[in-house]
Design a protein around this motif. Structure first.
Motif, PDB file in Angstrom:
ATOM      1  N   LEU A   3     -15.092   2.146   6.343  1.00 35.23           N
ATOM      2  CA  LEU A   3     -14.106   1.217   6.140  1.00 35.23           C
ATOM      3  C   LEU A   3     -12.691   1.670   5.501  1.00 35.23           C
ATOM      4  N   PHE A   4     -13.475   2.552   4.161  1.00 38.92           N
ATOM      5  CA  PHE A   4     -12.338   3.296   3.414  1.00 38.92           C
ATOM      6  C   PHE A   4     -11.896   4.244   4.259  1.00 38.92           C
ATOM      7  N   VAL A   5     -12.389   5.713   5.400  1.00 38.16           N
ATOM      8  CA  VAL A   5     -11.759   5.954   5.967  1.00 38.16           C
ATOM      9  C   VAL A   5     -10.996   5.431   6.920  1.00 38.16           C
ATOM     10  N   LEU A   6     -11.059   4.233   7.912  1.00 45.33           N
ATOM     11  CA  LEU A   6     -10.368   3.656   8.569  1.00 45.33           C
ATOM     12  C   LEU A   6      -8.995   2.447   8.026  1.00 45.33           C
ATOM     13  N   SER A   7      -9.688   2.993   6.491  1.00 46.80           N
ATOM     14  CA  SER A   7      -8.425   1.635   5.955  1.00 46.80           C
ATOM     15  C   SER A   7      -6.349   1.637   6.178  1.00 46.80           C
ATOM     16  N   PRO A   8      -6.426   3.588   5.837  1.00 47.46           N
ATOM     17  CA  PRO A   8      -4.911   4.153   6.161  1.00 47.46           C
ATOM     18  C   PRO A   8      -4.201   3.155   7.900  1.00 47.46           C
ATOM     19  N   VAL A  63     -12.907   1.658  -6.230  1.00 45.23           N
ATOM     20  CA  VAL A  63     -12.381   1.430  -5.687  1.00 45.23           C
ATOM     21  C   VAL A  63     -13.047  -0.073  -5.641  1.00 45.23           C
ATOM     22  N   PRO A  64     -13.131  -1.489  -5.706  1.00 44.36           N
ATOM     23  CA  PRO A  64     -14.189  -1.631  -5.919  1.00 44.36           C
ATOM     24  C   PRO A  64     -14.686  -2.147  -4.217  1.00 44.36           C
ATOM     25  N   ALA A  98     -17.081  -0.237  -2.870  1.00 43.54           N
ATOM     26  CA  ALA A  98     -18.186   0.628  -3.623  1.00 43.54           C
ATOM     27  C   ALA A  98     -17.561   1.777  -3.173  1.00 43.54           C
ATOM     28  N   ARG A  99     -16.872   2.436  -4.272  1.00 43.35           N
ATOM     29  CA  ARG A  99     -16.684   3.991  -3.773  1.00 43.35           C
ATOM     30  C   ARG A  99     -15.494   4.280  -5.249  1.00 43.35           C
ATOM     31  N   VAL A 100     -15.288   5.634  -5.650  1.00 44.12           N
ATOM     32  CA  VAL A 100     -14.935   6.380  -6.221  1.00 44.12           C
ATOM     33  C   VAL A 100     -13.827   7.205  -5.625  1.00 44.12           C
ATOM     34  N   VAL A 101     -12.591   7.517  -5.622  1.00 43.11           N
ATOM     35  CA  VAL A 101     -12.306   8.312  -4.940  1.00 43.11           C
ATOM     36  C   VAL A 101     -11.000   8.898  -6.194  1.00 43.11           C
ATOM     37  N   SER A 102      -9.913   9.904  -5.706  1.00 48.43           N
ATOM     38  CA  SER A 102      -9.776  11.009  -6.409  1.00 48.43           C
ATOM     39  C   SER A 102      -8.111  10.767  -6.627  1.00 48.43           C
ATOM     40  N   LEU A 129      -3.308  11.556  -0.159  1.00 47.99           N
ATOM     41  CA  LEU A 129      -3.332  11.925   1.251  1.00 47.99           C
ATOM     42  C   LEU A 129      -3.721  10.176   2.624  1.00 47.99           C
ATOM     43  N   MET A 130      -3.730   9.638   2.436  1.00 48.82           N
ATOM     44  CA  MET A 130      -4.527   8.014   2.416  1.00 48.82           C
ATOM     45  C   MET A 130      -2.686   7.622   2.860  1.00 48.82           C
ATOM     46  N   ALA A 131      -2.009   7.347   1.700  1.00 50.57           N
ATOM     47  CA  ALA A 131      -0.713   7.202   1.836  1.00 50.57           C
ATOM     48  C   ALA A 131       0.305   8.158   2.750  1.00 50.57           C
ATOM     49  N   GLY A 132       0.114   9.687   3.090  1.00 48.22           N
ATOM     50  CA  GLY A 132       0.588  10.275   3.634  1.00 48.22           C
ATOM     51  C   GLY A 132      -0.035   9.908   5.127  1.00 48.22           C
ATOM     52  N   ILE A 133      -1.314   9.188   5.569  1.00 45.09           N
ATOM     53  CA  ILE A 133      -1.319   9.415   7.006  1.00 45.09           C
ATOM     54  C   ILE A 133      -0.893   8.179   7.033  1.00 45.09           C
ATOM     55  N   THR A 134      -0.781   7.590   6.134  1.00 45.05           N
ATOM     56  CA  THR A 134      -0.595   5.390   7.006  1.00 45.05           C
ATOM     57  C   THR A 134       1.083   5.735   6.978  1.00 45.05           C
TER      58      THR A 134
END
Length: 207
Positions: free
Chosen positions: A5-10, A148-149, A152-156, A162-167
């Motif tokens: 789900l986190f990967v697909l969020s962008p 990122v509650p 349920a994971r931590v990111v940098s 990077l995800m903002a760029g993909i979006t």
């Protein structure tokens, strides 16, 4: 599941933003990427680094495969550079954000001996390229310490950029709604005659 789900969020974010801006999320007409083969080679090198197969020479295994990571960073930078010039302004902005996030992660990995440290209380597992954050690590604010509650994971910081760029890239590549449906062609007016011609007047050469 949370990781997926986190990967697909962008993709979800891009679809929502694109729809709000009057674009068609399923028509990425502005996405014309060059050197896709180079991108696949980069991904293949990254997979070899993280899986560390048995045939991989020992020097390339050291420091969590740091030399292979350097190859990935170099190839990815070349790919980004090749795609900047032909891109539209919004797609170009997305590419720049993606590269910035990518390099922020690269800096964190290079500064910590080839591994990305993560918060000890995150529940993540150590492995190739990932180690628990300790007092001897550098640039901790660039490592995986942001919680990122929802997933349920931590990111940098680099992950978020990077995800903002993909979006941004996906939104910029979407066709506008009127373009996707085809431009409106005005109806041909009726009852309008050319100047100098009266009703019932016929065309005669030389007149």
């Amino acid at each position: 599941m949370a990781h997926l789900l986190f990967v697909l969020s962008p993709l979800v974010a891009a679809a929502l933003v694109g729809a709000a801006l009057g674009r068609v999320p399923w028509r990425l007409t502005g996405l014309r990427l060059r050197a896709t083969a180079l991108l696949w080679v980069t991904a293949a090198v990254a997979v070899v680094r993280y899986t560390a197969p048995g045939w991989l020479p020992e020097p390339l295994r050291r420091a969590h495969g740091l030399w292979l990571a350097c190859v990935v960073w170099a190839l990815a930078t070349i790919w980004f550079a090749l795609n900047l010039r032909p891109a539209t302004p919004v797609v170009r902005a997305g590419l720049c954000l993606m590269w910035t996030g990518f390099m922020l992660n690269a800096i964190a990995v290079a500064a910590n001996g080839g591994a990305m440290p993560f918060a000890v209380d995150s529940g993540a597992a150590a492995g190739v390229g990932h180690v628990p954050l300790g007092p001897g690590h550098h640039l901790p604010w660039l490592t995986d310490v942001l919680v990122v509650p929802a997933f349920a994971r931590v990111v940098s910081v680099g992950d978020l950029v990077l995800m903002a760029g993909i979006t941004t890239l996906l939104v910029g590549a979407m066709a506008r709604r009127h373009t996707a449906a085809g431009p409106d062609v005005p109806a041909r007016p009726t009852g309008i005659r050319s100047p100098g011609r009266m009703e019932g007047d016929s065309y005669r050469p030389g007149r």
